[in-house]
Design an enzyme around this catalytic site. Structure first.
Site, PDB file in Angstrom:
ATOM      1  N   SER A  29       0.834  -1.210   0.000  1.00  0.00           N
ATOM      2  CA  SER A  29       0.000   0.000   0.000  1.00  0.00           C
ATOM      3  C   SER A  29       0.862   1.251   0.000  1.00  0.00           C
ATOM      4  CB  SER A  29      -0.932   0.014   1.217  1.00  0.00           C
ATOM      5  OG  SER A  29      -0.186  -0.119   2.418  1.00  0.00           O
ATOM      6  N   THR A 161     -39.157  27.327 -11.340  1.00  0.00           N
ATOM      7  CA  THR A 161     -39.532  26.025 -10.782  1.00  0.00           C
ATOM      8  C   THR A 161     -39.826  25.160 -12.001  1.00  0.00           C
ATOM      9  OG1 THR A 161     -41.884  26.546 -10.645  1.00  0.00           O
ATOM     10  CG2 THR A 161     -40.573  27.043  -8.680  1.00  0.00           C
ATOM     11  N   HIS A 162     -39.491  23.908 -11.929  1.00  0.00           N
ATOM     12  CA  HIS A 162     -39.610  23.007 -13.093  1.00  0.00           C
ATOM     13  C   HIS A 162     -38.822  23.554 -14.287  1.00  0.00           C
ATOM     14  CE1 HIS A 162     -43.127  21.252 -10.942  1.00  0.00           C
ATOM     15  NE2 HIS A 162     -43.320  22.517 -10.616  1.00  0.00           N
ATOM     16  N   SER A 283     -12.970  24.658 -28.846  1.00  0.00           N
ATOM     17  CA  SER A 283     -13.081  23.371 -29.517  1.00  0.00           C
ATOM     18  C   SER A 283     -11.943  23.245 -30.518  1.00  0.00           C
ATOM     19  CB  SER A 283     -14.427  23.295 -30.235  1.00  0.00           C
ATOM     20  OG  SER A 283     -14.371  22.363 -31.293  1.00  0.00           O
ATOM     21  N   LYS A 289     -16.617  27.926 -30.711  1.00  0.00           N
ATOM     22  CA  LYS A 289     -17.012  27.433 -29.399  1.00  0.00           C
ATOM     23  C   LYS A 289     -16.277  28.081 -28.235  1.00  0.00           C
ATOM     24  CE  LYS A 289     -19.669  24.851 -28.677  1.00  0.00           C
ATOM     25  NZ  LYS A 289     -19.708  23.408 -28.565  1.00  0.00           N
ATOM     26  N   GLU A 296     -18.731  21.976 -16.116  1.00  0.00           N
ATOM     27  CA  GLU A 296     -19.000  20.614 -16.601  1.00  0.00           C
ATOM     28  C   GLU A 296     -18.146  19.589 -15.860  1.00  0.00           C
ATOM     29  OE1 GLU A 296     -19.729  20.391 -21.172  1.00  0.00           O
ATOM     30  OE2 GLU A 296     -18.381  22.055 -20.795  1.00  0.00           O
ATOM     31  N   TYR A 323      -9.929  -5.812  13.086  1.00  0.00           N
ATOM     32  CA  TYR A 323      -9.282  -5.326  11.875  1.00  0.00           C
ATOM     33  C   TYR A 323      -9.271  -6.392  10.778  1.00  0.00           C
ATOM     34  CZ  TYR A 323      -5.812  -3.809   8.522  1.00  0.00           C
ATOM     35  OH  TYR A 323      -5.196  -3.458   7.347  1.00  0.00           O
ATOM     36  N   GLN A 328      -7.390  -1.571   4.283  1.00  0.00           N
ATOM     37  CA  GLN A 328      -6.318  -0.885   3.565  1.00  0.00           C
ATOM     38  C   GLN A 328      -6.881  -0.115   2.372  1.00  0.00           C
ATOM     39  OE1 GLN A 328      -2.389  -2.714   3.205  1.00  0.00           O
ATOM     40  NE2 GLN A 328      -2.729  -2.828   1.009  1.00  0.00           N
ATOM     41  N   LYS A 331      -8.048   4.034   1.796  1.00  0.00           N
ATOM     42  CA  LYS A 331      -7.279   5.243   1.539  1.00  0.00           C
ATOM     43  C   LYS A 331      -7.565   5.914   0.197  1.00  0.00           C
ATOM     44  CE  LYS A 331      -4.301   3.350   4.805  1.00  0.00           C
ATOM     45  NZ  LYS A 331      -5.226   2.183   4.884  1.00  0.00           N
TER      46      LYS A 331
HETATM   47  N1  ARG Z   1      -1.398  -1.142   5.348  1.00  0.00           N
HETATM   48  C1  ARG Z   1      -2.291  -1.601   6.321  1.00  0.00           C
HETATM   49  C2  ARG Z   1      -3.631  -0.838   6.226  1.00  0.00           C
HETATM   50  O1  ARG Z   1      -3.690   0.109   5.583  1.00  0.00           O
HETATM   51  C3  ARG Z   1      -1.738  -1.398   7.688  1.00  0.00           C
HETATM   52  C4  ARG Z   1      -2.288  -2.327   8.705  1.00  0.00           C
HETATM   53  C5  ARG Z   1      -1.853  -3.703   8.418  1.00  0.00           C
HETATM   54  N2  ARG Z   1      -2.210  -4.559   9.448  1.00  0.00           N
HETATM   55  C6  ARG Z   1      -2.065  -5.898   9.335  1.00  0.00           C
HETATM   56  N3  ARG Z   1      -2.434  -6.617  10.341  1.00  0.00           N
HETATM   57  N4  ARG Z   1      -1.642  -6.454   8.214  1.00  0.00           N
HETATM   58  O2  ARG Z   1      -4.615  -1.252   6.790  1.00  0.00           O
END
Ligand code: ARG
Length: 474
Positions: A29, A161-162, A283, A289, A296, A323, A328, A331
């Protein structure tokens, strides 16, 4: 892979073979979570300080860790840091580098901590920062809208309206309607911030830890208002990220509505607003244009952020405690929602002050749809006719005017009187665009007196929330 056939990862002790190359590329990651380096270093620094305070680390170890982390931060900041995919994520990249630089003390940093509470902490710090940045941007945009509204209090345009001409409104009133939308978005972000600003660190992998961690001290160092109540919940839920992204998505939906209006208004068939050339593009084939690309694109990017929200909701759905690696994947959507909304807010804050109503065109458009018909009905009510009857009479007058091809105010008095003997000469003063506007004096209505009062309130509210922030930002 180690020479003895083991696994050289930081967690490699129990493994008898190295990570499959496909798995390594699939599960890394760092390519996207490197972005969390500031938060990760802040969290580690606070954790180390706390370990020193409770006697798990010596003062010298704490010093070595903190200055080592500060030096790494410098290197990252200046693009001198080598991120390594084989180290998986931001956390292990920084920890491995720290140990390479300072030796033994570096290996003690992770005492009483797991990447599970570490990453949850990083994400909460990130979302908190993102909210603060977006709130500042929304405040700027709000100020531009209020200033623009003030310039346009007396500018008349058709209210729809509308998407059919309904009643005349002040363009300033319209801009203040946009401001109300974005104000509520700011309130939603601020509200999400309260639930985000809770410290997970100290939850460790899922169950807490035997070390006597002083979680409140860490919270204080990192500016968290509280510590999490339940370690399993703290490492596993991403509802704060969902709330944040939901608030971003809704803000984008609002911006998409403004965008749609700008696309329509800047079309010469409406011609209400001229967008500055610097905000439009041409354009490659049609020399004629001038396209409203910014609105947009804002409208189009709304889809991304709604998608980000959807990704997070589905990501979290059905995850058992505690967890799971699924998390992961939180993000990219959070970063994307943040970046996209920030970019759109920045553009609109630059565009709004340069947006001008073409007053003549906006007035002329009012002549297309009998927008003062309600005023004529209200006039008849003032002469004693029940509203429902007045509505019917004016409907007939509108049909007649449409047939004649003229606006209500252009009909001769004699014609009007054929529909109702209650109509006298004083009617004409009541059915001008200005009279219609001026009459709508209910609180929150479009009468220029009301719009001016709304501007005063809006400014007072902004100032109050500014001094609120100063009061709490300690
Ligand atoms: N890169 C992982 C995440 O974003 C970090 C946590 C990883 N934890 C684990 N037990 N493998 O969640």
């Amino acid at each position: 892979m180690n020479s003895n056939g083991g696994n050289s990862k930081l967690w490699g002790g129990r493994f008898s073979e190295g990570t499959n190359a496909l798995v390594e590329a699939f599960s890394e990651s760092v390519s996207f979570d490197a972005r969390l380096w500031r938060q990760d270093i802040a969290g580690s620094t606070a954790h180390a300080r706390m370990l020193g305070r409770i006697g798990v680390l010596t003062a010298a170890e704490v010093e070595a860790i903190c200055s080592g982390l500060a030096a790494i931060a410098q290197d990252i900041e200046h693009g001198r840091f080598q991120w390594r995919q084989e180290l998986e994520d931001v956390h292990m990249n920084i920890e491995a580098e720290l140990t390479a630089r300072i030796g033994e003390a570096g290996k003690k940093l992770h005492t009483g901590r797991s990447r599970n509470d570490q990453v949850a902490t990083d994400m909460r710090l990130y979302v908190r920062d993102a909210i603060d940045e977006l709130l500042a941007q929304i405040d700027t945009l709000q100020r531009e809208l209020i200033d623009a509204a003030e310039r346009e209090v007396d500018s008349v345009m058709p209210g729809f309206t509308h998407l059919q001409v309904a009643q005349p409104v002040s363009f300033g009133h319209h801009l203040l309607a946009w401001r109300e939308q974005i104000l509520r978005d700011a309130q939603r972000l601020a509200d999400a911030r309260r639930r985000t600003n809770v410290l997970p660190l100290g939850s460790a992998a899922l169950a807490g830890t035997p070390y006597p961690l002083d979680r409140h001290f860490v919270a204080e160092l990192l500016g968290f208002a509280a510590v999490s109540e339940n370690s399993m919940d703290a490492v596993s839920d991403r509802d704060f990220a969902i709330e944040f992204t939901a608030a971003c998505a809704l803000a984008m939906v609002h911006l998409s509505r403004w965008s749609e209006e700008l696309v329509l208004w800047s079309n010469p068939l409406f011609g209400f607003v001229r967008l500055p050339d610097g905000f439009c593009t041409g354009s490659s084939i049609m020399p004629n244009k001038k396209n409203p690309d910014v609105p947009e694109l804002v409208r189009g990017k709304t889809g991304r952020v709604v998608g980000d929200l959807n990704a997070l909701l589905v990501l979290t759905k059905a995850q058992p405690l505690a967890y799971n690696r699924d998390n992961q994947e939180d993000k990219p959507p959070v970063f994307d929602a943040h970046d996209t909304l920030a970019a759109c807010l920045r553009l609109y804050a630059a565009l709004v002050p340069r947006m001008e109503l073409n007053r003549a065109r906006a007035r002329a458009a009012c002549a297309q749809g009998f927008p003062t018909a309600t005023d004529l009905a209200d006039y008849l009510v003032s002469k004693g006719l029940p509203f429902r009857d007045a509505h019917h009479v004016v409907g007939e007058i509108v049909a007649f005017a449409a047939h004649q091809g003229c606006d209500l105010a252009a009909l001769p008095l004699a014609d009007l009187q054929r529909f109702s003997p209650l109509i006298t000469d004083d009617v004409f003063a009541k059915i001008t665009l200005e009279a219609s506007l001026a009459a709508r004096t209910t609180y929150g209505g479009t009468a220029p007196t009301q719009v001016r009062a709304a501007i005063v309130r809006a400014r007072a509210q902004r100032n109050a929330s500014e001094s609120d922030e100063r009061g709490t930002a300690t």
